[in-house]
Design a protein around this motif. Structure first.
Motif, mmCIF file in Angstrom:
data_model
loop_
_atom_site.group_PDB
_atom_site.id
_atom_site.type_symbol
_atom_site.label_atom_id
_atom_site.label_comp_id
_atom_site.label_asym_id
_atom_site.label_seq_id
_atom_site.Cartn_x
_atom_site.Cartn_y
_atom_site.Cartn_z
ATOM 1 N N ARG A 166 0.832 -1.209 0.000
ATOM 2 C CA ARG A 166 0.000 0.000 0.000
ATOM 3 C C ARG A 166 0.867 1.261 0.000
ATOM 4 O O ARG A 166 0.552 2.249 -0.666
ATOM 5 N N GLN A 169 2.238 1.703 -3.490
ATOM 6 C CA GLN A 169 1.158 2.131 -4.378
ATOM 7 C C GLN A 169 0.890 3.627 -4.211
ATOM 8 O O GLN A 169 0.711 4.352 -5.199
ATOM 9 N N ALA A 170 0.866 4.079 -2.968
ATOM 10 C CA ALA A 170 0.641 5.505 -2.705
ATOM 11 C C ALA A 170 1.759 6.344 -3.326
ATOM 12 O O ALA A 170 1.506 7.427 -3.874
ATOM 13 N N SER A 171 2.980 5.842 -3.269
ATOM 14 C CA SER A 171 4.108 6.559 -3.869
ATOM 15 C C SER A 171 3.982 6.615 -5.387
ATOM 16 O O SER A 171 4.312 7.629 -6.012
ATOM 17 N N LEU A 173 1.176 6.603 -7.118
ATOM 18 C CA LEU A 173 0.120 7.565 -7.433
ATOM 19 C C LEU A 173 0.621 9.002 -7.265
ATOM 20 O O LEU A 173 0.331 9.873 -8.099
ATOM 21 N N SER A 174 1.375 9.241 -6.204
ATOM 22 C CA SER A 174 1.939 10.579 -5.983
ATOM 23 C C SER A 174 2.927 10.937 -7.078
ATOM 24 O O SER A 174 2.986 12.086 -7.534
ATOM 25 N N GLU A 202 -7.798 5.512 -9.846
ATOM 26 C CA GLU A 202 -6.885 5.812 -8.740
ATOM 27 C C GLU A 202 -5.862 6.874 -9.147
ATOM 28 O O GLU A 202 -5.557 7.795 -8.376
ATOM 29 N N GLY A 206 -5.738 11.093 -7.758
ATOM 30 C CA GLY A 206 -4.585 11.651 -7.059
ATOM 31 C C GLY A 206 -4.071 12.956 -7.628
ATOM 32 O O GLY A 206 -3.125 13.535 -7.083
#
Length: 241
Positions: A166, A169-171, A173-174, A202, A206
């Motif tokens: 997770r 994944q957040a990285s 998207l950023s 997603e 972002g």
């Protein structure tokens, strides 16, 4: 006292003999590596010549991290070019490239690009392997937002997106949002409509904090290519379709 001074003088001379050639090679090697990182193209013969010059440098007991990194980057590009050409010694070039990357990482353990390249080389040689995703995780952990790395890393990471942690994944998207904010619109659009299409909701969710002008440019590029998606903050009346 005099013998001791002579000993120090001899040590200094030996250090200079071993290290100065590396200083001489360091600057051009880094220049070439920088050009490779922004995806400049080189003729195969040029890369071969560069590698030969790098190999001529004497190995110092104090190997400079920047030189090791540059040498690894050049070897990676050479291996990629050879692989594309399907030369019979492609495996040899990959062996050398992987060894150079590992060696450079020993001296540059916080270099996010080298971690990415180690993951990329392994995937190219052996196919996707869940056990190797920690290399990609490490790339994001050591350098989450680096525009020039994003040009390659974001696409590679999106290929493995559902299997990432997770946090990674957040990285990813950023990083996609940062690409748009950095005006890498064409590249971001290619990632979105290509390997990232399954994760378009997603990815686009972002970008809500990205500069509105950059979002409008993204909408324009997507419209040009016939792609209709909902971009946060871009009203229907503002969209160029």
């Amino acid at each position: 006292m005099r013998p001791l001074l002579c000993l120090f003088g001899l040590a200094g001379a030996l250090w200079s003999f071993n290290v100065v050639p590396l200083f001489w090679l360091d600057a051009p090697a880094e220049d070439v590596a920088a050009r490779i990182l922004i995806n400049d193209r080189f003729k195969p013969d040029t890369l071969t010549d560069i590698l030969a010059r790098l190999s001529e440098g004497k190995t110092s007991t104090i190997l400079m991290p920047a030189f090791a990194r540059a040498k690894a980057v050049v070897n990676i590009r050479a291996a990629e070019e050879v692989t594309k050409s399907a030369f019979q010694d492609g495996d040899h070039y990959m062996d050398v490239a992987e060894a150079q990357v590992r060696s450079a990482l020993n001296l540059n353990p916080h270099d996010s690009f080298l971690w990415l390249m180690l993951y990329s080389v392994d995937t190219t040689r052996n196919g996707f392997n869940l056990a190797k995703l920690d290399l990609l995780d490490q790339s994001y952990a050591t350098g989450p937002l680096e525009g020039w790395i994003a040009l390659r890393r974001n696409r590679i990471a999106l290929n493995a997106f559902p299997t990432l942690t997770r946090a990674t994944q957040a990285s990813v998207l950023s990083e996609f949002a940062e690409m748009i904010d950095a005006n890498l619109i064409e590249e971001a659009a290619a990632n979105l409509t290509g390997v990232g299409w399954a994760w378009r909701e997603e990815l686009l969710a972002g970008v809500d904090k990205v500069d509105i002008a950059s979002r409008q440019r993204l909408a324009k590029v997507l419209s040009r290519d016939g792609i209709k998606v909902r971009i946060p903050g871009i009203e229907e009346s503002e969209r160029p379709w």
